[in-house]
Design an enzyme around this catalytic site. Structure first.
Site, PDB file in Angstrom:
ATOM      1  CG  ASP A  11     -10.971   2.203  38.674  1.00 44.28           C
ATOM      2  OD1 ASP A  11     -10.707   1.837  37.520  1.00 44.28           O
ATOM      3  OD2 ASP A  11     -10.851   3.385  39.052  1.00 44.28           O
ATOM      4  CG  ASP A  13      -5.564   5.034  36.314  1.00 37.79           C
ATOM      5  OD1 ASP A  13      -4.395   5.420  36.452  1.00 37.79           O
ATOM      6  OD2 ASP A  13      -5.900   4.143  35.507  1.00 37.79           O
ATOM      7  CG  ASP A 174     -12.270   6.916  40.261  1.00 36.64           C
ATOM      8  OD1 ASP A 174     -12.309   5.932  39.503  1.00 36.64           O
ATOM      9  OD2 ASP A 174     -11.722   7.984  39.964  1.00 36.64           O
TER      10      ASP A 174
END
Length: 226
Positions: A11, A13, A174
């Site tokens: 991922d 961000d 996240d």
């Protein structure tokens, strides 16, 4: 590590890049233009990965402001995105150990793909800004895939781009979207404890949680024993 996995999908961000400072700064610029007070960074950091629309609506809700209808909301979202593009490299930083670990993975012969709901233009710009674009074999941005996370199709497209099988890959993210998309595609998933998820990382249902990106190689070796 090459004997454990062929590919690592990451991922953007909250995993590779701490983009929240610029996102919240752009949000506060738009709020000020609308006559509202700025929001506190600490309060909105965990919402930085939700996308422009949800971020803006949450900020307006926090001010007690009336939600605009769809026709009025669209130009506000466009304005927020435009403000962000103007400053997206000013405060953003790679999270600790990201650059060194990315290099270690590539040196081990592991293919790398970025799987993000962020647009391609911005993703590639920031990867180049931080000098890690040369280590990334494929970028699967939100405007490049048929289905974005949490749909497993996003991960499946990344696997196809890298020519690897689900059992030979790991996803690192996240958020619940990262976990759900990876698990739906049959891919093991590691989440970062330092990211933007409003849900506690250990409650996301990932196969492992890491406090620092440097822990990723050891985590892979534990998840994929010889």
């Amino acid at each position: 590590m090459r004997e454990h996995v062929d590919a690592v999908l990451v991922d953007f961000d909250g995993t590779l890049v701490d983009s929240a400072p610029d996102l919240i700064a752009a949000l506060n610029r738009v709020l000020t233009e609308l006559g509202h007070a700025p929001v506190a960074f600490e309060r909105f950091r965990q919402r930085a990965g939700e996308g422009a629309k949800r971020l803006l609506l949450a900020a307006l809700d926090s001010q007690g402001a009336a939600r605009p209808d769809d026709a009025a909301l669209r130009p506000l979202i466009e304005r927020l995105i435009a403000c962000y593009f103007e400053i997206e490299t000013e405060r953003a930083q790679l999270f600790p150990s990201v650059a060194a670990t990315i290099e270690r993975l590539r040196d081990a012969g592991i293919a790398l793909a970025v799987c993000t709901n962020r647009g391609e233009r911005s993703t590639r710009r920031l990867l180049a800004h931080f000098g890690i674009d040369g280590h990334i074999q494929a970028v699967l941005a939100g405007d490049m895939v048929a289905r974005i996370k949490p749909h497993p199709g996003h991960i499946e497209e990344a696997l196809a781009a890298l020519g690897t099988q689900p059992e030979r890959a790991v996803m690192v993210g996240d958020s619940s979207a990262d976990v759900n998309s990876a698990q739906g595609a049959g891919v093991a998933v590691v989440v970062t404890a330092y990211g933007y998820s409003p849900i506690p990382p250990h409650d996301l249902g990932a196969d492992a949680v890491i406090d620092d990106f440097a822990e990723l190689p050891a985590s892979i070796e534990r998840l994929f024993p010889r």
